[in-house]
Design a protein around this motif. Structure first.
Motif, PDB file in Angstrom:
ATOM      1  N   ALA A  60      -0.430 -30.342  14.179  1.00 44.90           N
ATOM      2  CA  ALA A  60       0.611 -30.751  13.230  1.00 44.90           C
ATOM      3  C   ALA A  60       0.458 -32.215  12.842  1.00 44.90           C
ATOM      4  N   GLY A  61      -0.223 -33.005  13.677  1.00 47.69           N
ATOM      5  CA  GLY A  61      -0.479 -34.401  13.324  1.00 47.69           C
ATOM      6  C   GLY A  61      -1.282 -34.518  12.041  1.00 47.69           C
ATOM      7  N   PHE A  62      -2.283 -33.632  11.870  1.00 50.16           N
ATOM      8  CA  PHE A  62      -3.083 -33.644  10.641  1.00 50.16           C
ATOM      9  C   PHE A  62      -2.236 -33.202   9.448  1.00 50.16           C
ATOM     10  N   LEU A  63      -1.352 -32.260   9.700  1.00 54.26           N
ATOM     11  CA  LEU A  63      -0.411 -31.836   8.662  1.00 54.26           C
ATOM     12  C   LEU A  63       0.438 -33.021   8.214  1.00 54.26           C
ATOM     13  N   GLY A  64       0.892 -33.826   9.192  1.00 57.75           N
ATOM     14  CA  GLY A  64       1.704 -34.992   8.890  1.00 57.75           C
ATOM     15  C   GLY A  64       0.947 -36.047   8.102  1.00 57.75           C
ATOM     16  N   ILE A 120       0.590 -36.593  19.327  1.00 58.91           N
ATOM     17  CA  ILE A 120       1.737 -37.446  19.680  1.00 58.91           C
ATOM     18  C   ILE A 120       1.550 -38.854  19.120  1.00 58.91           C
ATOM     19  N   ILE A 121       0.324 -39.377  19.188  1.00 56.63           N
ATOM     20  CA  ILE A 121       0.049 -40.712  18.644  1.00 56.63           C
ATOM     21  C   ILE A 121       0.335 -40.754  17.143  1.00 56.63           C
ATOM     22  N   ILE A 122      -0.105 -39.735  16.421  1.00 58.69           N
ATOM     23  CA  ILE A 122       0.138 -39.680  14.974  1.00 58.69           C
ATOM     24  C   ILE A 122       1.637 -39.627  14.694  1.00 58.69           C
ATOM     25  N   ASN A 123       2.348 -38.817  15.458  1.00 59.66           N
ATOM     26  CA  ASN A 123       3.794 -38.686  15.268  1.00 59.66           C
ATOM     27  C   ASN A 123       4.512 -40.010  15.528  1.00 59.66           C
ATOM     28  N   ILE A 124       4.118 -40.710  16.583  1.00 58.46           N
ATOM     29  CA  ILE A 124       4.734 -42.010  16.899  1.00 58.46           C
ATOM     30  C   ILE A 124       4.453 -43.015  15.794  1.00 58.46           C
ATOM     31  N   ALA A 125       3.223 -43.015  15.281  1.00 60.68           N
ATOM     32  CA  ALA A 125       2.873 -43.945  14.198  1.00 60.68           C
ATOM     33  C   ALA A 125       3.728 -43.689  12.960  1.00 60.68           C
ATOM     34  N   LEU A 126       3.939 -42.432  12.629  1.00 62.18           N
ATOM     35  CA  LEU A 126       4.757 -42.097  11.454  1.00 62.18           C
ATOM     36  C   LEU A 126       6.206 -42.519  11.655  1.00 62.18           C
ATOM     37  N   GLY A 134       9.579 -44.606   6.059  1.00 66.79           N
ATOM     38  CA  GLY A 134      11.001 -44.310   6.186  1.00 66.79           C
ATOM     39  C   GLY A 134      11.438 -44.090   7.612  1.00 66.79           C
ATOM     40  N   GLY A 135      10.504 -44.177   8.568  1.00 62.74           N
ATOM     41  CA  GLY A 135      10.848 -44.015   9.978  1.00 62.74           C
ATOM     42  C   GLY A 135      11.332 -42.611  10.307  1.00 62.74           C
ATOM     43  N   PRO A 136      12.214 -42.477  11.299  1.00 61.40           N
ATOM     44  CA  PRO A 136      12.705 -41.147  11.698  1.00 61.40           C
ATOM     45  C   PRO A 136      13.452 -40.405  10.593  1.00 61.40           C
ATOM     46  N   ASP A 137      13.980 -41.145   9.619  1.00 61.49           N
ATOM     47  CA  ASP A 137      14.742 -40.506   8.540  1.00 61.49           C
ATOM     48  C   ASP A 137      13.855 -39.870   7.484  1.00 61.49           C
ATOM     49  N   PRO A 232       9.037 -37.151  10.162  1.00 59.83           N
ATOM     50  CA  PRO A 232       8.084 -37.038  11.278  1.00 59.83           C
ATOM     51  C   PRO A 232       8.075 -35.664  11.942  1.00 59.83           C
ATOM     52  N   ASN A 233       9.077 -34.827  11.672  1.00 58.08           N
ATOM     53  CA  ASN A 233       9.083 -33.474  12.238  1.00 58.08           C
ATOM     54  C   ASN A 233       7.889 -32.655  11.763  1.00 58.08           C
ATOM     55  N   PHE A 234       7.324 -33.032  10.615  1.00 57.57           N
ATOM     56  CA  PHE A 234       6.105 -32.363  10.144  1.00 57.57           C
ATOM     57  C   PHE A 234       5.016 -32.434  11.207  1.00 57.57           C
ATOM     58  N   ALA A 235       4.980 -33.537  11.947  1.00 54.03           N
ATOM     59  CA  ALA A 235       3.865 -33.808  12.859  1.00 54.03           C
ATOM     60  C   ALA A 235       4.265 -33.748  14.324  1.00 54.03           C
TER      61      ALA A 235
END
Length: 310
Positions: A60-64, A120-126, A134-137, A232-235
């Motif tokens: 999902a990180g690549f999806l993000g 997880i790294i990609i998700n944290i970066a996003l 836009g951060g978590p929002d 970030p839920n995408f990833a």
């Protein structure tokens, strides 16, 4: 490809051609579009997991990456959406190629943990790069324009996604039937035996990982433009697990199993909504039942039972 494979491809195309005329309303058309998007992602993931035998728990990180490329580049830099989509896919492919060689030196659960860590790294970066993402929002995504007109309704998006799915199924079937596909299956069977007969194991692992990642990135961009918003839920990790579950339930090393798994797991949460609070329990029970009674997945098990290969 044998006649059964061609028949399956024609059947998929026929169903896709008929569906928009028989779905009762826009809610179900939206559900069908999401099924088709997931099916393309799962096709790419199944090439990696089912045919090559390499696990990825961070897909999902690549999806993000694809989704946010289509949001950030047009919004902050004025890029055309198609150019942004291509840039996201290229960046994803480069990242996948860079990390694939060290990651695929690992085996078993070590490999699973490494791919999980990448996601997880990609998700944290996003989440942390709020000034851009836009951060978590999350953030809105500009509309997609194709050949001078804007994709603005579900019917238009349906035909775009249906075409992408048809081409993806055709391409996957041909890839599997090619020397590249046979090398992947040999790799899955035994890496040592593959090396003995001249298969460059590392090169094929890297190639299929990159291809699978690019599949995910492109469909992440499509999803972002279709929904009109990314977060970030995408990833996140749970989305990665959902994609792997689609592969396993439908059937590993099965193109049509990818489609069935994507359709079932996209539709099932909606179908279970009537259980009012118990849907997660019922969903888990169904997945457990599938794993116990259909360990090879739905399509391979049914194909073996009725004496027909894919």
């Amino acid at each position: 490809m044998n006649k059964n494979v061609y028949f399956g491809l024609y059947l998929v195309v026929a169903i896709l051609a008929i569906l928009p005329f028989v779905v009762p309303n826009s809610f179900y058309l939206d559900l069908v579009i999401r099924m088709a998007i997931n099916a393309v992602i799962v096709l790419g993931l199944n090439l990696l997991i089912g045919f090559a035998g390499q696990i990825s728990l961070g897909h999902a990180g690549f999806l993000g990456i694809g989704a946010y490329a289509s949001a950030v580049l047009p919004t902050h830099f004025g890029w055309h959406p198609l150019l942004a989509m291509g840039a996201g896919a290229a960046a994803t492919g480069i990242l996948a190629a860079l990390v694939a060689r060290p990651i695929f030196k690992l085996k078993g659960h070590y490999l699973a943990m490494a791919t999980l860590g990448l996601g997880i790294i990609i998700n944290i970066a996003l989440r942390n790069e709020a000034q851009w993402t836009g951060g978590p929002d999350g953030m809105p995504v500009p509309a997609m324009g194709l050949f001078g007109f804007e994709l603005s309704n579900d019917k238009q998006w349906y035909w775009v996604v249906a075409l992408l799915l048809s081409v993806s199924v055709w391409a996957s079937l041909n890839l599997i039937d090619s020397p590249f596909g046979r090398a992947l299956r040999a790799l899955h069977g035994s890496e040592v035996a593959s090396q003995v007969v001249g298969v460059d194991v590392v090169r094929y692992k890297v190639a299929i990982f990159v291809l699978s990642a690019v599949f995910a990135s492109l469909m992440g961009s499509v999803t972002a433009h279709y929904v009109g918003f990314v977060s970030p839920n995408f990833a996140d990790f749970f989305h990665s697990i959902e994609l792997v579950t689609m592969v396993v339930i439908g059937g590993m090393a099965s193109v049509y199993g990818s489609l069935v798994g994507a359709v079932l797991l996209t539709a099932l949460p909606q179908a279970l909504a009537t259980f009012e609070g118990w849907e997660t329990v019922v969903f888990g029970a169904i997945l457990m039942g599938c794993m116990i009674f259909l360990p090879k997945g739905l399509v391979p098990t049914l194909a073996a039972k009725f004496g027909k290969g894919e």
